[in-house]
Write a protein that holds these residues in place. Structure first.
Motif, short mmCIF file in Angstrom:
data_model
loop_
_atom_site.label_atom_id
_atom_site.label_comp_id
_atom_site.label_asym_id
_atom_site.label_seq_id
_atom_site.Cartn_x
_atom_site.Cartn_y
_atom_site.Cartn_z
N THR A 98 0.88 -1.16 0.00
CA THR A 98 0.00 0.00 0.00
C THR A 98 0.92 1.21 0.00
OG1 THR A 98 -0.09 -0.21 2.41
CG2 THR A 98 -1.95 -1.07 1.18
N SER A 118 -8.60 4.36 5.14
CA SER A 118 -7.34 3.65 4.93
C SER A 118 -7.49 2.17 5.29
CB SER A 118 -6.23 4.28 5.78
OG SER A 118 -6.11 5.65 5.50
N CYS A 176 -7.13 -1.11 2.86
CA CYS A 176 -6.19 -2.20 3.15
C CYS A 176 -6.92 -3.54 3.30
CB CYS A 176 -5.42 -1.91 4.45
SG CYS A 176 -4.33 -0.50 4.32
N ALA A 235 -8.13 -4.70 -0.07
CA ALA A 235 -7.02 -5.22 -0.87
C ALA A 235 -6.61 -6.60 -0.38
CB ALA A 235 -5.82 -4.26 -0.79
N ARG A 259 -2.97 -4.30 -4.92
CA ARG A 259 -2.22 -3.19 -4.33
C ARG A 259 -3.09 -1.94 -4.25
NH1 ARG A 259 1.33 -6.30 -7.11
NH2 ARG A 259 3.35 -6.69 -6.15
N VAL A 260 -2.66 -1.02 -3.41
CA VAL A 260 -3.37 0.24 -3.23
C VAL A 260 -2.37 1.38 -3.39
CG1 VAL A 260 -4.72 1.68 -1.66
CG2 VAL A 260 -5.00 -0.80 -1.59
N TYR A 293 -1.31 2.97 8.07
CA TYR A 293 -1.90 1.95 7.20
C TYR A 293 -1.14 1.75 5.90
CZ TYR A 293 -5.77 2.43 10.46
OH TYR A 293 -6.53 2.47 11.60
N PHE A 294 -0.45 2.79 5.41
CA PHE A 294 0.24 2.67 4.15
C PHE A 294 1.70 2.28 4.40
CE2 PHE A 294 -2.80 4.05 1.01
CZ PHE A 294 -3.76 4.68 1.78
#
Lengths: 138, 267
Positions: free
Chosen positions: B33, B152, B156, B159, B177-178, B204-205
């Motif tokens: 992500t 977010s 996730c 995904a 993927r994000v 989150y990323f």
């Protein structure tokens, strides 16, 4: 949930799972460790576990989510793969103040998983979509 | 490990750089992500580049969420993407939710889709998050942080679900993927590093892609209109290098030329 916790917390849940499978209870030393790692929400989470408050929702597509009945009667929808809870404690203590790792609802999910105490419920795909988006949260 | 963006940069490297680093191929199987932070115009171009590359070069399905309609593809994509075709563009679904609530509903219902996408793109998350009714003036409230976390986390979790769905089908398009953009300049907003919304998004990323304008004379020297520094960093890169590996960062430069062409250079 994938590993989003410190190693000590991961190990603690593994120990709880192993011990609970063997003895159907959590010994004092693990309870003390739980409180040490997670603070005041540990006892509140255990109360939620005792009350069978955690349900794993599954839809025909295979999508899953956890729903936790809070002490106030609110239903909180938490995710399977990362930490999020719509409760005020998560917003304040976890996100804003960065004081706590989890709220009691997410901790209750982890404990129920470790103790095999999660209720199971089936919902439709559309119901699952509603629960995951804002109209499904308090 | 290279995420989608790194592979995009490598695909459009200048010829001189390509000789040094010809490693172009499919994205690696590690889930990723990525949060892109920078000036909106450049971020959007890169997001479109990622979407078109994924659809045309790698044949994966893409869902692209944006508040404002995309009227046409950048000139650069039309001229430099050899696999670009109407058939490949059909793999991209453009969706224009007007509000955060609509975006959440659309992402939440992706599990109902018969054909799981492999790439989710959200253009300008900031517009969805700060345009929420009841947003306070001057400073963030925990409600806005909670909404950022909700979006977010939903991205996730979606995904992760789509990855499992793709793997069950034996698809080579897994994982899902994000990539999301969060403009930091040019919108009249404070781009302080202590932005509380960015702090939440960083939870989150896994990878942060930061775009900084180059203010040196390099643009003039290269006959380019603009030069941008691109920094890739975050635990997503560190994990890929091995649990005991040192923190990994990647640095690139983007040269944007007056005729609309773009080139990337690995630093």
């Amino acid at each position: 949930m994938r590993s989003l916790l410190p190693a000590v917390a991961e190990q603690l849940f593994q120990d709880i799972q192993k011990t609970y499978q063997e003895t159907s209870q959590i010994p004092d030393d693990l309870l003390i460790a739980l409180k040490f790692v997670f603070g005041s929400c540990a006892l509140q989470a255990l109360d939620l576990v005792d009350q069978r408050s955690v349900t794993c929702l599954t839809s025909p597509s295979g999508r899953k989510a956890f729903q936790v009945m809070g002490g106030s009667g609110h239903l909180y929808t938490c995710f399977l793969s990362c930490h999020y809870c719509p409760c005020p404690a998560f917003a304040y203590s976890v996100l804003r103040r960065n004081q706590d790792l989890l709220c009691k609802h997410i901790l209750a999910v982890y404990l129920c998983q470790a103790m095999a105490a999660t209720q199971q419920e089936s919902v439709s795909d559309q119901q699952m979509s509603t629960l995951l988006s804002p109209t499904g949260t308090p | 490990m290279s995420d989608v963006l790194t592979l995009v940069f490598r695909t459009f490297m200048s010829e001189s750089c390509l000789k040094k680093d010809p490693g172009v191929g499919l994205p690696s199987p590690a889930p990723c992500t990525t949060l892109m932070v920078g000036e909106h115009r450049v971020c959007r171009s890169l997001l479109l580049l990622a979407a078109v590359s994924a659809a045309s070069e790698w044949g994966v399905r893409v869902v692209f969420f944006a508040q404002t309609q995309i009227q046409s593809l950048p000139v650069f994509l039309q001229r430099c993407s050899p696999s670009l075709s109407p058939e490949s563009l059909k793999k991209i679904t453009f969706s224009y939710p007007r509000t955060l609530e609509e975006l959440l509903q659309q992402v939440a219902s992706l599990h109902e889709s018969p054909a799981p996408p492999s790439l989710l793109i959200v253009d300008r998350m900031e517009g969805f998050l700060r345009g929420t009714a009841g947003a306070s003036h001057g400073g963030f409230q925990s409600g806005e942080q909670s909404r950022a976390a909700h979006l977010s986390a939903l991205l996730c979790d979606t995904a992760a679900f789509l990855t499992r769905a793709l793997e069950r089908r034996g698809s080579s398009s897994a994982p899902c993927r994000v990539i999301a953009s969060f403009p930091s300049e040019g919108d009249g907003k404070d781009s302080s590093p202590a932005d509380p919304i960015l702090d939440v998004l960083d939870r989150y990323f896994q990878v942060r892609c930061t775009l900084d304008p180059d203010r040196s004379y390099e643009a003039a020297a290269a006959a380019a209109q603009e030069v941008w520094h691109i920094y890739l960093s975050g635990r997503g890169l560190t994990e890929a290098s091995g649990e005991d590996g040192p923190p990994v960062t990647q640095e690139w430069k983007l040269f944007a030329f007056p005729d609309g062409l773009m080139e990337f250079k690995l630093i």
